[in-house]
Design an enzyme around this catalytic site. Structure first.
Site: not given
Ligand code: PEP
Length: 255
Positions: A10-12, A97, A99, A169, A175, A215, A236-237
């Site tokens: 998930n590149w956000k 998600h 966010e 999640e 993150g 993470s 993510g990251g």
């Protein structure tokens, strides 16, 4: 029951269109040997999709978006429809998600609308659920997960589940560098599968993949993916560096 592992990035809001082809190509190159064993996906900002689809052509990397709207077209400024996503060459989409829930007013009800629209369009949908730290500390973990499942999957049938992936999640692990322990994650994944069984039947529930997200990195992926109900990851990251993403995919291939 053997479920093919699915690792999705998930590149956000992190990668520019001009940077997209290089990252997709680096991921494809670093993961080519795992493409038959693991379903590999990069979910990108919508504006990156043309470059991503182009760069992923002929590789084992699938492309998706990070959200979709439930209406096919109309006056919904800033939204993208499932028809547009399919037309652009994507096969995947993320819904719900945390966010989106936290910053953009997403509710279980709108997650349900988006999830059903994605399935109807033939996309594989990764529907995210997960509790906040406050909810976990208040002993509300089960209540929150069951509510997010029941509302998020309202009117989703057993047949629809062929296109459904659930992403667990825990919000406190996204993150933050703080990962759920493999046992903590497995406990919730088992709850998710049991809840799914009540909704669509045990046999179908056994076929649905449940990703862990929060993470996940090369150093912790193997022990998470070794758990019986952890069928992949939403990343993510670590999806922004091809070598890290490939390390997680390698762990999935060997799980
Ligand atoms: C995510 O955003 O879905 C996620 C899991 O992020 P991270 O891997 O950075 O925690």
């Amino acid at each position: 029951m053997s479920r093919k592992k699915i690792i999705a990035g998930n590149w956000k809001m992190n990668v520019k269109p001009s940077e997209t082809a290089a990252l997709i190509k680096a991921v494809a190159e670093a993961t080519a040997e795992y493409g038959d064993k693991v379903e590999i996906v990069c979910c990108t900002p919508a504006i990156d999709v043309p470059a991503a689809v182009d760069a992923a052509a002929g590789t084992k990397v699938g492309v998706g978006t990070e959200n979709c709207h439930w209406k096919e077209s109309g006056a919904y400024t800033g939204e993208i429809s499932t028809g547009m996503i399919v037309d652009a060459g994507c096969h995947y989409v993320i819904t719900g998600h945390s966010e989106r829930r936290q910053y953009f007013g997403e509710t279980d009800e709108t997650v349900n609308l988006r999830t059903r629209a994605a399935i109807a369009a033939g996309l594989t949908v990764m529907m995210c659920i997960g509790e906040t730290l406050e909810e976990r500390d208040a002993g509300k973990l089960e209540e929150v997960i069951v509510r997010q499942m029941n509302v998020g999957l309202k009117d989703v049938t057993a047949a629809d589940c062929a296109k459904l992936v659930i992403a667990y999640e825990p919000v406190w692990a996204i993150g933050t560098g703080r990962t759920a322990t493999p046992d903590q994650a497995q406990e919730v994944h088992a709850l998710i599968r049991a809840t799914l069984a009540k909704l669509v039947g045990e046999e179908t529930a056994q076929t649905v993949r449940i990703q862990y997200g929060g993470s996940m990195k090369p150093g912790n992926a193997a022990e998470l993916l070794a758990k019986p109900d952890i069928d992949g990851g939403l990343i993510g990251g670590a999806a922004l560096k091809a070598a890290d993403f490939a390390g997680i995919i390698a762990a999935a291939a060997n799980a």
